[in-house]
Design a protein around this motif. Sequence first.
Motif, PDB file in Angstrom:
ATOM      1  N   HIS A  70       0.813  -1.221   0.000  1.00  0.00           N
ATOM      2  CA  HIS A  70       0.000   0.000   0.000  1.00  0.00           C
ATOM      3  C   HIS A  70       0.844   1.267   0.000  1.00  0.00           C
ATOM      4  O   HIS A  70       0.314   2.361  -0.098  1.00  0.00           O
ATOM      5  CB  HIS A  70      -0.943   0.005   1.205  1.00  0.00           C
ATOM      6  CG  HIS A  70      -1.992  -1.047   1.123  1.00  0.00           C
ATOM      7  ND1 HIS A  70      -3.041  -0.989   0.246  1.00  0.00           N
ATOM      8  CD2 HIS A  70      -2.129  -2.221   1.789  1.00  0.00           C
ATOM      9  CE1 HIS A  70      -3.790  -2.059   0.378  1.00  0.00           C
ATOM     10  NE2 HIS A  70      -3.260  -2.835   1.313  1.00  0.00           N
ATOM     11  N   ARG A  71       2.151   1.131   0.119  1.00  0.00           N
ATOM     12  CA  ARG A  71       3.030   2.289   0.139  1.00  0.00           C
ATOM     13  C   ARG A  71       3.019   3.050  -1.190  1.00  0.00           C
ATOM     14  O   ARG A  71       3.385   4.198  -1.263  1.00  0.00           O
ATOM     15  CB  ARG A  71       4.444   1.844   0.488  1.00  0.00           C
ATOM     16  CG  ARG A  71       5.346   2.988   0.859  1.00  0.00           C
ATOM     17  CD  ARG A  71       6.662   2.423   1.349  1.00  0.00           C
ATOM     18  NE  ARG A  71       7.793   3.246   1.165  1.00  0.00           N
ATOM     19  CZ  ARG A  71       8.259   3.780   0.053  1.00  0.00           C
ATOM     20  NH1 ARG A  71       7.628   3.575  -1.060  1.00  0.00           N
ATOM     21  NH2 ARG A  71       9.327   4.497   0.027  1.00  0.00           N
ATOM     22  N   HIS A  72       2.553   2.411  -2.248  1.00  0.00           N
ATOM     23  CA  HIS A  72       2.502   3.087  -3.535  1.00  0.00           C
ATOM     24  C   HIS A  72       1.594   4.327  -3.498  1.00  0.00           C
ATOM     25  O   HIS A  72       1.791   5.264  -4.260  1.00  0.00           O
ATOM     26  CB  HIS A  72       2.037   2.131  -4.643  1.00  0.00           C
ATOM     27  CG  HIS A  72       0.570   1.871  -4.643  1.00  0.00           C
ATOM     28  ND1 HIS A  72      -0.013   0.966  -3.795  1.00  0.00           N
ATOM     29  CD2 HIS A  72      -0.432   2.422  -5.370  1.00  0.00           C
ATOM     30  CE1 HIS A  72      -1.313   0.957  -4.019  1.00  0.00           C
ATOM     31  NE2 HIS A  72      -1.608   1.826  -4.953  1.00  0.00           N
ATOM     32  N   ARG A  73       0.649   4.347  -2.582  1.00  0.00           N
ATOM     33  CA  ARG A  73      -0.223   5.524  -2.471  1.00  0.00           C
ATOM     34  C   ARG A  73       0.574   6.751  -2.035  1.00  0.00           C
ATOM     35  O   ARG A  73       0.318   7.863  -2.491  1.00  0.00           O
ATOM     36  CB  ARG A  73      -1.349   5.253  -1.480  1.00  0.00           C
ATOM     37  CG  ARG A  73      -2.281   4.178  -1.962  1.00  0.00           C
ATOM     38  CD  ARG A  73      -3.336   3.883  -0.946  1.00  0.00           C
ATOM     39  NE  ARG A  73      -4.211   2.821  -1.420  1.00  0.00           N
ATOM     40  CZ  ARG A  73      -5.167   2.309  -0.715  1.00  0.00           C
ATOM     41  NH1 ARG A  73      -5.397   2.731   0.501  1.00  0.00           N
ATOM     42  NH2 ARG A  73      -5.916   1.352  -1.215  1.00  0.00           N
ATOM     43  N   ILE A  74       1.526   6.545  -1.153  1.00  0.00           N
ATOM     44  CA  ILE A  74       2.386   7.640  -0.716  1.00  0.00           C
ATOM     45  C   ILE A  74       3.238   8.116  -1.885  1.00  0.00           C
ATOM     46  O   ILE A  74       3.368   9.328  -2.143  1.00  0.00           O
ATOM     47  CB  ILE A  74       3.275   7.184   0.462  1.00  0.00           C
ATOM     48  CG1 ILE A  74       2.406   6.750   1.635  1.00  0.00           C
ATOM     49  CG2 ILE A  74       4.248   8.275   0.868  1.00  0.00           C
ATOM     50  CD1 ILE A  74       3.145   5.978   2.702  1.00  0.00           C
ATOM     51  N   GLU A  75       3.817   7.178  -2.617  1.00  0.00           N
ATOM     52  CA  GLU A  75       4.651   7.532  -3.766  1.00  0.00           C
ATOM     53  C   GLU A  75       3.831   8.239  -4.841  1.00  0.00           C
ATOM     54  O   GLU A  75       4.328   9.170  -5.486  1.00  0.00           O
ATOM     55  CB  GLU A  75       5.306   6.283  -4.348  1.00  0.00           C
ATOM     56  CG  GLU A  75       6.317   5.645  -3.436  1.00  0.00           C
ATOM     57  CD  GLU A  75       7.484   6.557  -3.111  1.00  0.00           C
ATOM     58  OE1 GLU A  75       7.895   7.359  -3.964  1.00  0.00           O
ATOM     59  OE2 GLU A  75       7.974   6.474  -1.974  1.00  0.00           O
TER      60      GLU A  75
END
Length: 114
Positions: A70-75
């Motif tokens: 889910h870290r792709h949302r931050i990126e």
Amino acid sequence: MLITEGEMSDYKGADLMFEAMPPAPVLLTYRGYDADWLRQALAIRGTTACMPSRKGRKAPIPDDAALYRHRHRIENMFDRLKDWRRIHTRYDRCAHAFMSAIALAASVIFWINQ
């Protein structure tokens, strides 16, 4: 939010902002923040650290791969902010003016995506 110098390591930035961080059940970061002192401080606070281990770590610490995806949302948010030329090229010399530009861009991005 905190703006640091471009050459400052992630460890030092994490140390500066640790006290200001609100309590959360999980902290989702990338491997640049992997440090024993940070993991211990988060455990004392009751926060689970979801970060991959540094490549140089002798005994890798397992992380939650499903949650880390889910870290792709931050990126994606950083990518959207960099669409703004003023932020991408850092026209503002003063940190408060740069921070204001980031806040304005983030507000517009949030408003557009609703």
